[in-house]
Design a protein around this motif. Structure first.
Motif, short mmCIF file in Angstrom:
data_model
loop_
_atom_site.label_atom_id
_atom_site.label_comp_id
_atom_site.label_asym_id
_atom_site.label_seq_id
_atom_site.Cartn_x
_atom_site.Cartn_y
_atom_site.Cartn_z
N TYR A 191 85.80 17.11 21.63
CA TYR A 191 86.93 17.05 22.73
C TYR A 191 88.36 17.28 21.54
CZ TYR A 191 84.65 14.63 26.23
OH TYR A 191 83.64 14.28 27.15
N LEU A 192 88.27 16.44 20.63
CA LEU A 192 89.62 16.49 19.81
C LEU A 192 89.72 17.98 19.10
CD1 LEU A 192 91.86 15.23 18.55
CD2 LEU A 192 90.06 14.08 16.65
N ARG A 193 88.71 18.52 18.58
CA ARG A 193 88.82 19.75 17.80
C ARG A 193 89.46 20.87 18.73
NH1 ARG A 193 83.43 19.30 15.78
NH2 ARG A 193 83.93 17.71 14.49
N VAL A 194 89.02 20.79 20.18
CA VAL A 194 89.76 21.85 21.18
C VAL A 194 91.10 21.52 21.16
CG1 VAL A 194 89.52 22.67 23.38
CG2 VAL A 194 87.36 22.20 22.03
N LEU A 195 91.40 20.19 21.44
CA LEU A 195 92.67 19.84 21.70
C LEU A 195 93.75 19.97 20.46
CD1 LEU A 195 94.60 18.52 23.97
CD2 LEU A 195 94.17 16.34 22.71
#
Lengths: 227, 899
Positions: A191-195
């Motif tokens: 999730y974090l990488r995308v955000l």
């Protein structure tokens, strides 16, 4: 005078840290062991602790937990690159920042200054960020890049706000995930990488070469601050 | 719409699967003819030329032209595999070379005369087996076959033509063929061709005509060939329909059971069942029930059973062999379990003399099999039955006859003596009981024949000695005669019954013996943890159970190696190794009495576990010309199965040990990495820190502070250098790249230089030396020895601090002993052996691990390279400290004198 406690048992490290910190205008205390470190934190009221994770008498992380039990004093971890998990654990346990051995003295000095600034100025004043062309005002919920106002999604804003509040310091993946998505999602690093990539597209001049939102490999992210 | 029911017209998955399997295999095309000379080879070669012209990769594996010119012409221009020349009893036979064919791997190969029997020592006894192997390897095969060679038709052909067919091919080979091509010419034309000399070589033609090539024979054979081809076409049609999910009347569910007995007609019954199964398009199984109350030492009986079972297998049946006392019950239970729809049995022979009230097998099975039709095969009628009876009444062998007859005579003589004795003392009314006793004795000790002999002898002796008129073979009163006859009947009866009891107890003893062996074996196995122990236990026990030589082969790097054998030094021939490899690769028995290399001494069986073939067992049969008895076979199978499980277990244990060792290695690597990372990083961090401090903050610092930083840089660089040198030394020692000089070394000199170097490195250290005068030289490398002593001092400094070390050197006998002693905390006794291990590090007084864990292990490597020994002692002095002692052989003074 600002007082810095260096906790490291390696004589050669003490040998250069002490004159370097003294020359930079700090008063230096030295502790060889974890027990000594705790004693000095309790009795000598240092303003900042430089803590080596490998101590002869006990694990540096335990020392960190014990200090955090009674003091919010800034703590910078000295650690080796191959002990990533320990590093992350230390950050999650409340360390403010870390420096990898071997390090240049300038890097340590910069981290020391950032940590002291945050501690001295308090959380309230970290509501504004203005560096590298990015301007964030957390009171008014305004974000602009080179004077142009930016539109962020709620999640992007939450992430950016978190980074601004800890500007200059590293925040672990776990801390970000827990704040932005909630404690149930601390392991969903994807999730974090995308955000992060979405946010970089908006705030970086060139998202391919990030200058503001920096990756700390294996550990987390750091919002760069111009000293 | 519910989709529970699969589409009834979906193609049958089994049919599709079997099609898929066929695609991977090579395709077989059979040119079927009614008789030799119909032109099979010719037709085959014509087809081949067409394919060749189309550019298909075709090869002639073997073609017999029989000297026919037209056929020979067709071979021209084709690639022909060279034949294998086999020397057989002074004659040279040329055979099809299957290995060459497999190596050449053409798309299509022609192998003529499918029914041919290969020369002994070939891989397979029959050519059709070669063809099956080629097909398995994915090579297409064209072959030719005369209908009389089909296994299931062999007895029909023999009956029709009067010529017995010896070379047969199992029907399933033809059934597996993709195409069957009928090559047909009218019989009259064939006979004409024979007369013209176009078939066979002229001198053999005449005899062939008389025996075989008659119009009636050829017509019958032609009909058989046409019908077989039609059957095959029909089967293909059904397969096609099923695969395409076309509805049709292919329903068949007949499942036929044939009972294999031990009599002469067994083969005929099996063939009849096979024909019935083919005719009904059903599946079939065969069963043989071994009577438990039978002494199975009669080899001819066993051979008949074995032959019939093998025939059934060749004809495509699954053969089950069980044991039981109630034969009919066993068969019917099996039939119910297998959902058999029809049962085929042979006609039982006449009733047994000694069991006139027992029911015959055939009658019983008809009586009890109420819901399943029973076919009774009446083979050659009375003749076979008589032969069967004769076979059963077979006289025992001469030596046994002498023993058993002699025993009967002696027993009866004893009875006469006892009778005379008793009748002299007291007048007994009836002495026949004494004779009955001798009959029973013979029955129990020597079996049926002895008992029958004793009955007759008793009959005569009783008459002669005890019945009026005495000493004559005549009988005075008719009552006496009646009594005598009744006596004969009773004694024959009880004798035969007692003999059967004896046989049964004999069988029970044998079974108990085998059970005991198995029990001992499994106990022995449970204690064997290693594969070699398992194999050794198995070979000794197999030897006990089987009698002959035993060898176990272990698959190793794709081949087989002898793992264990009894006797321990068996060498296998190339052929035997070939059979063993076959067993390994094809997972089926090979060698003696199998389809592969049956002339070998050994039979090889694969030991199969879920992980694959873990071993191959070769055993020599007890008797070469007889099949293994069911009892032995069971023991053998049980031992081999247990062995396979035990080997599997031992391999698992081995894997667990290896995994543990790997884990140990992993730990060592982690330690190494941690050590490297710490020992490299600390000096690097100090140097980097000091240098950057000097650059950025040097101006704010005092001169002494700057000097101190520079000194620390120098010291840490030295530390780093020593560490790197140690690492390089270690890797040089380990890789054997270290070159060690063998000069004369003056120890005092070396100790002095090491001490000086140590003082330079550790300025505060206190070092004492105590060197004996007139120390002899040792042979070695002064530089390396200096490195060793320096390492030891370095170690002393690490663990004892600057309290330092004492270095002693003295002569002891013809050795020079050098020791380095410190007064540190010492080494725990348990760790004394480990201190020379790589990356072993003792604890420092402050609790941290110190050093690189390389110093001592390098020292050990160097000392040993110079021909010395090194050891550690702790405590050394006053319950503290460590002493490292080195021994080097002294060089005698005269050696060092200049010549």
């Amino acid at each position: 005078m600002t007082r810095v406690l260096v906790v490291d048992d390696e004589i050669p490290i003490q040998r250069f840290l002490k004159p370097a910190l003294t020359a930079a205008g700090y008063e230096v205390l030295i502790a060889d062991t974890g027990r000594e470190a705790l004693r000095l934190v309790a009795t000598s009221a240092p303003d900042l602790v430089v803590l080596d994770l490998g101590l002869p008498d006990r694990d540096g992380k335990d020392v960190l937990v014990d200090i955090r039990a009674f003091s919010q004093i800034p703590i910078i971890i000295l650690s080796a690159r191959d002990r990533e998990t320990e590093k992350i654990a230390a950050l999650d346990l409340g360390a403010d920042d870390y420096v990898e051995k071997p390090f240049a003295i300038g890097e340590l000095m910069a981290r020391v200054r950032t940590a002291l600034r945050h501690a001295g100025t308090g959380r309230d004043e970290a509501m504004r960020f203005d560096s590298g062309g990015l301007c964030v005002d957390l009171h008014r919920r305004l974000v602009s890049r080179d004077g142009q106002s930016l539109k962020l999604t709620p999640k992007e804003y939450t992430l950016l706000a978190l980074l601004v509040q800890h500007a200059g310091r590293v925040i672990t993946h776990r801390q970000i995930l827990s704040t932005v998505w909630g404690p149930a999602h601390v392991d969903d690093a994807q999730y974090l990488r995308v955000l992060i990539s979405q946010l970089r597209n908006k705030i970086e001049a060139d998202p391919a070469i990030p200058k503001l939102l920096l990756t700390e490999p294996g550990v987390g992210y750091r919002l760069w601050v111009d000293d | 719409m519910p989709t529970d029911n699969p589409d009834p017209r979906r193609p049958d998955p089994d049919a599709l699967l079997s099609l898929a399997a066929q695609e991977k295999r090579g395709k077989l095309k059979v040119f079927l003819g009614a008789a030799p000379g119909v032109g099979k080879t010719f037709a085959m070669l014509q087809g081949l030329q067409r394919l060749k012209a189309e550019g298909v990769d075709v090869v002639i594996g073997l073609v017999e032209t029989h000297g026919r010119a037209e056929t020979a012409a067709l071979i021209e221009g084709q690639e022909i595999l060279p034949r294998r020349i086999v020397d057989y009893r002074g004659r040279e036979l040329d055979e099809f070379d299957i290995d060459a064919a497999l190596q050449r791997r053409p798309k299509l190969i022609v192998v003529d005369e499918l029914a041919h029997t290969n020369a002994p020592d070939s891989r397979h006894p029959k050519r059709w087996q070669d063809v099956v192997e080629l097909l398995d390897a994915g090579i297409d095969v064209w072959t030719a076959l005369n209908v009389q060679h089909l296994e299931s038709l062999a007895d029909v052909v023999a009956r029709v033509t009067g010529v017995a067919v010896r070379e047969t091919v199992p029907d399933r080979v033809i059934q597996s063929a993709t195409d069957v091509v009928l090559v047909d010419i009218p019989p009259a034309e064939l006979i004409q061709r024979l007369k013209d000399g176009k078939i066979y070589l002229p001198e053999t033609a005449k005899r062939a005509t008389q025996n075989f090539f008659t119009l009636s024979n050829l017509t019958a054979l032609r009909e058989l060939a046409l019908r077989r081809t039609a059957d095959r076409v029909d089967e293909q049609m059904v397969e096609h329909l099923r695969a395409q999910a076309i509805e049709g009347p292919w329903e068949t569910s007949d499942h036929i059971l044939v009972c294999i007995g031990a009599d002469e007609q067994a083969n005929a019954v099996v063939r009849a069942a096979s024909r019935l199964a083919t005719g009904l398009n059903g599946s079939w199984v065969a069963i043989h029930v071994e009577p438990t109350n039978l002494d199975d030492s009669n080899p001819e009986r066993l051979k008949r059973v074995e032959d019939a079972c093998q025939l059934a297998e060749r004809l495509g049946a699954t053969v089950h062999r069980t044991m039981g006392s109630d034969l009919v019950g066993e068969v019917l239970r099996f039939a119910r379990r297998e959902n058999v729809t029809q049962i085929v049995v042979g006609r039982s022979g006449p009733k047994r003399v000694w069991a006139p009230f027992s029911r015959r097998f055939t009658d019983e099975i008809i009586r009890l099999s109420t819901d399943t039709p029973v076919h009774v095969v009446n083979t050659s009628g009375a003749a076979a039955a008589r032969k069967a009876l004769l076979a059963r009444l077979r006289w025992p062998k001469l030596d046994r006859l002498v023993v058993e007859g002699g025993a009967a005579v002696l027993a009866v003589a004893a009875a006469v003596g006892l009778g005379e004795l008793l009748s002299a003392g007291a007048r007994l009314p009836n002495l026949s009981m004494i004779f009955l006793l001798s009959v029973l004795f013979c029955a129990v000790r020597f079996g049926l024949w002895s008992a029958i002999g004793a009955s007759f002898l008793s009959f005569l002796a009783y008459n002669y000695f005890f019945i009026e008129p005495l000493y004559e073979f005549t009988v005075a009163s008719p009552q006496e005669l009646l009594a005598l006859i009744i006596f004969l009947i009773v004694s024959a009866f009880t004798g035969s019954l007692a003999a059967r009891v004896r046989d049964q107890s004999y069988a029970v003893r044998r079974r108990a013996h085998n059970t005991q062996i198995l029990y001992d074996f499994s106990r022995k196995l449970s204690g064997a943890a290693k594969r070699d122990e398992v194999l050794w236990a198995s070979s000794t026990y197999l030897q006990k159970a089987q009698g002959g030589h035993i060898v176990f082969l272990i698959p190793e790097a794709g081949d087989l190696a002898v793992g264990s054998s009894w006797p321990p030094d068996i060498e296998l021939t190339t052929g035997e190794m070939g059979a063993a490899r076959w067993a390994l690769q094809k997972r089926e028995p090979a060698g003696w009495r199998t389809n592969t290399l049956p002339t070998m001494r050994f039979q090889f069986r694969p030991l199969i576990t879920p992980r694959g073939v873990v071993a191959v067992c070769g055993f020599e049969p007890r008797q070469k010309d007889q099949p293994i008895s069911p009892e032995d076979e069971r023991a053998l199978t049980a031992i081999l199965e247990q062995t396979a499980i035990a080997i599997d277990r031992s391999l698992l244990i081995g894997e667990a040990v290896r995994a543990a060792a790997l884990e140990g290695n992993e730990r060592l690597r982690t330690t190494l990495l941690a050590s490297l990372s710490h020992d490299l990083r600390t000096p690097l961090a100090s140097i980097t820190g000091a240098v950057t401090t000097l650059r950025q903050l040097g101006e704010q610092m005092s001169l002494s502070e700057r000097q101190d930083l520079l000194a620390s840089i120098e010291e840490e660089s030295g530390r780093l250098t020593r560490f790197v040198v140690n690492l390089l030394d270690m890797s040089r020692i380990e890789s054997g790249a270290m070159t060690v000089r063998r000069d004369f070394v003056d120890i005092a000199d070396v100790v002095r230089t090491s001490v000086e170097r140590a003082r330079r490195t550790f300025p505060e250290i206190q070092l004492e030396t105590s060197l004996a005068r007139d120390l002899p030289f040792i042979r070695g490398d002064a530089n390396l020895l200096e490195q060793v002593i320096f390492n030891l001092i370095d170690n002393a400094q690490k663990y004892a601090g600057d309290s330092g070390a004492i270095i002693h050197a003295r002569r002891e006998g013809n050795e020079v002993v050098i020791s380095v002693t410190d007064e540190g905390t010492g080494i725990k006794p348990a760790d004394l052996d480990r201190v020379f291990e790589k990356f072993y590090r003792g604890g420092r007084p402050d609790g941290r691990k110190a050093g690189t864990g390389l110093g001592l292990s390098i020292s050990k490597g160097l000392v040993e390279a110079m021909g010395g020994k090194i050891e550690a002692q702790s405590p050394a002095v006053k319950r503290r400290g460590t002493r490292i002692i080195m021994h080097f052989p002294a060089v005698e003074a005269k050696e060092t004198r200049p010549q």
